[in-house]
Design an enzyme around this catalytic site. Structure first.
Site, short mmCIF file in Angstrom:
data_model
loop_
_atom_site.label_atom_id
_atom_site.label_comp_id
_atom_site.label_asym_id
_atom_site.label_seq_id
_atom_site.Cartn_x
_atom_site.Cartn_y
_atom_site.Cartn_z
N ASP A 157 -12.04 -5.05 3.25
CA ASP A 157 -11.28 -4.13 2.41
C ASP A 157 -12.17 -3.68 1.26
OD1 ASP A 157 -9.46 -2.85 0.81
OD2 ASP A 157 -8.25 -4.62 0.38
N SER A 215 -1.41 -2.33 -2.07
CA SER A 215 -2.39 -1.25 -2.21
C SER A 215 -2.13 -0.45 -3.50
CB SER A 215 -2.33 -0.38 -0.94
OG SER A 215 -3.37 0.53 -0.92
N HIS A 264 -7.51 -3.91 5.03
CA HIS A 264 -6.61 -3.16 4.14
C HIS A 264 -5.53 -2.46 4.98
CE1 HIS A 264 -5.85 -1.37 0.16
NE2 HIS A 264 -5.27 -0.43 0.88
#
Ligand SMILES: *[C@@H]1O[C@H](CO)[C@@H](O)[C@H](O)[C@H]1NC(C)=O
Length: 399
Positions: A343, A189, A373
């Protein structure tokens, strides 16, 4: 029915309404994901409420709830786990106890959390580091960095960069028994964002003699020019990263001034004089057809140049690694990119895969069709271990 049972029924219905959300059919263990999502929603709502009361920033509340999951550095029979600082940045270090025949491989890991929260001490990151160190018999450095809203760009970037450069000194590598030719930088991320940014920056630094062998970017966020790629449009309410939260933390990376967030939400934060940058994030040409689906690429709408003059960071390549030109990308080593279908930043990863390949960089692309995600952040779910195993397997073969 008595009054008590009516109350119970109402509470039950409200809780179910709060927890339930329709998820795509192929998502594994949907109820567990819904529960995790409900916890996230609760802290988001609590944070917003406290912020409205003027008590503190919404991010502080979220950071506090996240930090509940921190665990102390604990050694066991297999690993020695310690904490120290690299160039003033606190890091957690995992070294296998078994006697090594030769110097070991190493992974320099950067945690996620939207530049605003998280740390190497979070239970899931501790787990990721332990698994990596144990399964690969490798040294893992899990770095921290200062966070928004107390610190803005480029602090996060610089903390990680400084820690990495410190690690790459020959005497430090020797101290931890690391083979200088077998080092990987990884992150998930926002940590994937920082990983991509620091490794690009290293290419320009003649003082650093040691070259990283590979990089691994796990559902990374890689650009802040366009918040309306197909994945941003399609999954804006998908757990565990909603568009509203993403735009909030992204703007906090650069400033606490909410006018940047507002402009980003309407996708009108880039000034016309930066229009040349859009070619680097043009999903109309960079996204494979099956991900573009029916979405029509619109010419960007430009905003005033006031914001980018005040907060130039969001157009800086150290924040948006997708803005590097091909001549820079060409110097990058073998790369692993994990993208997950559900995501909003999926297309960032997909576009980077295309751009790296166009520049001649070797890329292993793993697209997980039923992934969302933050999959690595929820160790209660089966998908966490599946994704982690695939990543570690790639490291085993390539590091
Ligand atoms: C994006 O790519 C499309 C298709 O290649 C092209 O027609 C369009 O002009 C590009 N737009 C920008 C802003 O680069």
């Amino acid at each position: 029915m008595g009054r008590k049972s009516v109350c119970l029924l109402i509470v039950g219905v409200l809780v179910a309404y709060y927890v339930y959300m329709p998820l795509p059919d192929n998502v594994e263990e949907p109820w567990k994901l819904m529960l995790t999502n409900a916890l996230l929603k609760t802290s988001l709502h609590l944070g917003m409420f406290i912020e409205i009361l003027g008590i503190c920033n919404f991010i502080d509340i979220l950071a506090l709830t996240v930090s509940i999951a921190e665990v102390s550095p604990t050694s066991d029979e297999v690993l020695s786990v310690t904490e120290t600082t690299f160039n003033n940045t606190p890091v957690r270090i995992y070294v296998p106890k078994r006697k090594a025949d030769a110097r070991r491989r190493a992974v320099f890991y950067i945690h996620g959390g939207g530049w605003c929260f998280g740390s190497a001490a979070l239970r899931n990151y501790d787990l990721v580091s332990r698994w990596t160190a144990e399964k690969l018999d490798a040294v893992v450095i899990s770095t921290n960095y200062r966070l928004a809203p107390n610190h803005h760009f480029p602090t996060q970037f610089e903390d990680v960069y400084n820690a990495l450069r410190w690690f790459l000194l020959e005497n430090i590598l020797e101290k931890y028994g690391v083979n200088p030719e077998r080092i990987c930088v990884s992150g998930d991320s926002s940590g994937g964002n920082l990983a991509a940014a620091v490794i690009q920056q290293l290419l320009d630094n003649p003082e650093v003699k040691i070259k990283l062998k590979i990089q691994a970017l796990l559902y990374p966020s890689l650009q802040f020019l366009d918040f309306e790629s197909p994945s941003y449009q399609e999954y804006s309410h998908m757990p565990l990263l909603y568009k509203s939260l993403m735009v909030r933390v992204t703007s906090e990376y650069f400033t606490t001034d909410r006018s940047l967030e507002k402009a980003m939400l309407s996708n009108q934060h880039v000034p016309a004089e930066s229009s040349h940058l859009f070619k680097f994030v043009n999903w109309s040409s960079l996204l494979p057809e099956r991900f573009r689906k029916g979405y029509i690429y619109k010419t960007p709408t430009y905003g005033s140049s006031e914001l980018s003059q005040k907060y130039p960071g969001f157009l800086d390549v150290r924040a948006s690694p997708l803005l590097a030109d091909d001549s820079k990308l060409r110097g990058l080593p073998l790369t692993y990119v994990l993208t997950v279908q559900y995501d909003i930043v999926r297309d960032d990863g997909l576009m980077y895969v295309t751009r790296l390949r166009n520049a001649g960089v070797q890329v292993t692309h793993n697209h997980v069709e039923d992934g969302f995600h933050g999959a690595l952040a929820v160790p209660e779910l089966k998908i966490t271990y599946r994704v982690l195993d695939q990543y570690i397997d790639w490291l085993r073969k390539n590091l």
